[in-house]
Design an enzyme around this catalytic site. Structure first.
Site, PDB file in Angstrom:
ATOM      1  CB  VAL A 104      11.696  24.874  72.839  1.00  0.00           C
ATOM      2  CG1 VAL A 104      11.404  23.738  71.867  1.00  0.00           C
ATOM      3  CG2 VAL A 104      10.994  26.154  72.403  1.00  0.00           C
TER       4      VAL A 104
ATOM      5  CD  GLN B 275      27.833  34.430  77.545  1.00  0.00           C
ATOM      6  OE1 GLN B 275      27.569  35.508  77.042  1.00  0.00           O
ATOM      7  NE2 GLN B 275      26.937  33.445  77.578  1.00  0.00           N
TER       8      GLN B 275
ATOM      9  CG  HIS C 258      18.831  29.195  69.565  1.00  0.00           C
ATOM     10  ND1 HIS C 258      19.490  27.992  69.553  1.00  0.00           N
ATOM     11  CD2 HIS C 258      19.448  29.949  70.508  1.00  0.00           C
ATOM     12  CE1 HIS C 258      20.479  28.019  70.443  1.00  0.00           C
ATOM     13  NE2 HIS C 258      20.475  29.182  71.038  1.00  0.00           N
TER      14      HIS C 258
ATOM     15  CE  LYS D 166      18.489  25.058  79.076  1.00  0.00           C
ATOM     16  NZ  LYS D 166      19.718  25.753  78.873  1.00  0.00           N
ATOM     17  CG  ASP D 167      19.854  30.312  79.350  1.00  0.00           C
ATOM     18  OD1 ASP D 167      20.747  29.608  79.819  1.00  0.00           O
ATOM     19  OD2 ASP D 167      19.395  30.147  78.197  1.00  0.00           O
TER      20      ASP D 167
HETATM   21  P1  AMP Z   1      22.412  30.740  73.748  1.00  0.00           P
HETATM   22  O1  AMP Z   1      22.722  30.639  72.286  1.00  0.00           O
HETATM   23  O2  AMP Z   1      22.501  29.449  74.476  1.00  0.00           O
HETATM   24  O3  AMP Z   1      23.105  31.891  74.426  1.00  0.00           O
HETATM   25  O4  AMP Z   1      20.877  31.093  73.811  1.00  0.00           O
HETATM   26  C1  AMP Z   1      20.351  32.183  73.098  1.00  0.00           C
HETATM   27  C2  AMP Z   1      18.938  32.432  73.552  1.00  0.00           C
HETATM   28  O5  AMP Z   1      18.147  31.274  73.323  1.00  0.00           O
HETATM   29  C3  AMP Z   1      18.852  32.724  75.056  1.00  0.00           C
HETATM   30  O6  AMP Z   1      17.918  33.759  75.268  1.00  0.00           O
HETATM   31  C4  AMP Z   1      18.370  31.420  75.614  1.00  0.00           C
HETATM   32  O7  AMP Z   1      17.663  31.560  76.820  1.00  0.00           O
HETATM   33  C5  AMP Z   1      17.464  30.939  74.514  1.00  0.00           C
HETATM   34  N1  AMP Z   1      17.255  29.495  74.610  1.00  0.00           N
HETATM   35  C6  AMP Z   1      18.212  28.538  74.760  1.00  0.00           C
HETATM   36  N2  AMP Z   1      17.644  27.322  74.879  1.00  0.00           N
HETATM   37  C7  AMP Z   1      16.297  27.517  74.819  1.00  0.00           C
HETATM   38  C8  AMP Z   1      15.155  26.651  74.895  1.00  0.00           C
HETATM   39  N3  AMP Z   1      15.285  25.328  75.051  1.00  0.00           N
HETATM   40  N4  AMP Z   1      13.933  27.203  74.787  1.00  0.00           N
HETATM   41  C9  AMP Z   1      13.779  28.545  74.633  1.00  0.00           C
HETATM   42  N5  AMP Z   1      14.808  29.413  74.543  1.00  0.00           N
HETATM   43  C10 AMP Z   1      16.056  28.906  74.644  1.00  0.00           C
END
Ligand code: AMP
Length: 283
Positions: free
Chosen positions: A181, A65, A41, A154-155
């Protein structure tokens, strides 16, 4: 010590803050998250910082979701440490809307996504997921009206879906994808990695290792079907139950047969005990 971000929980306060940025002619970048922040993040936040005058991070664990069987209730919530991390990154604003504001009584509208959202990847295993993401992201865009929005590769299917939605609905926001990352051993950072037992954590890097080896073999012109079916077995042998391990077109996520159908992306989802991990890599 850096001043903390402005923490905002009402539309009125959000409008006041973003209105003042706009009045000053400043650009705004939004990083949508569900909190439980990690270095992945923070990479999005840093890129946002370079891209725009002002950076907003939204923190909202989006019930729409999650399927009823999924981990909405137990999803890690670490608001205070999240804020401390964002303070260190000089984030201007944290948008932390209450659930009632996002989904008030009578809420009856959803964004319906097709194209990269209906290709038999995440959509097959989590049918409510991408529609739920698209709906909440459309709301976040309309609330914050950012110039830029940053999402992690990642997603990957989520990134493609949101990019498509922003273009299709003329949302006037530039969606920017950021490389994944990883831990030193290759495991993609994820808020859900805390669910892994010590043994599972030790097995988890197999995912990325297999993605990398498989991508190299595809580039060396080995048949995609053979590479992905062997990769599937390697991941299974490490103790995972595999949902999918596939090479797809990097933009449309449609099925491909050869390297020439590219650009390609290899994508995997697999369950290790109770934890479902996803990862992907460019070929
Ligand atoms: P989340 O809080 O899991 O919904 O993720 C929020 C954002 O952070 C989304 O755009 C994810 O794709 C991104 N994200 C989650 N893990 C990673 C990672 N390891 N590297 C880069 N971005 C990430």
């Amino acid at each position: 010590m850096a001043r903390g971000p402005l923490i905002v929980r009402t539309m009125k306060a959000l409008d006041r803050a973003t209105g003042s940025y706009r009045d000053a002619g400043e650009t705004l970048a939004l990083v949508p998250t569900m909190g439980a922040l990690h270095a992945g993040h923070i990479a999005l936040v840093r890129r946002a910082r370079r891209r725009a005058d002002r950076v907003a991070v939204s923190i909202f664990v989006n019930p729409a979701q999650f399927a009823p069987t999924e981990d909405f209730g137990s999803y890690p919530r670490t608001f205070e440490t999240d804020i401390a991390a964002l303070r260190a990154e000089h984030v201007d604003l944290v948008w932390a809307p209450p659930r009632q504001l996002m989904y008030p009584e009578g809420f009856a509208t959803a964004v319906s996504v097709k194209g990269p959202a209906t290709v038999d990847l995440e959509d097959r295993f989590r049918p409510q997921f991408l529609g739920g993401v698209a709906t909440v992201v459309a709301k976040l865009f309309s609330q914050c009206r950012p110039d830029f929005a940053l999402f992690g590769e990642k997603d990957y299917q989520q990134l493609r879906t949101v990019t498509r939605m922003a273009a299709d609905l003329d949302l006037k926001v530039k969606v920017i994808g950021i490389p994944t990352v990883r831990e030193k051993d290759g495991l993609a950072l994820s808020s859900r990695n805390v669910y892994l037992s010590a043994d599972e954590r030790a097995a988890a890097p197999t995912l990325y290792r297999t993605l990398r080896d498989s991508a190299a073999r595809i580039v060396a012109r080995e048949p995609i079907v053979r590479v992905t079916s062997e990769g599937w077995h390697t991941i299974e042998a490490a103790g995972f139950a595999v949902d999918y391990f596939e090479a797809r077109h990097a933009e449309t996520l449609r099925r491909v047969e050869t390297l020439a159908d590219g650009p390609l992306r290899l994508l995997v989802a697999a369950r290790l005990g109770k934890t479902r991990l996803i990862d992907n890599i460019a070929v």
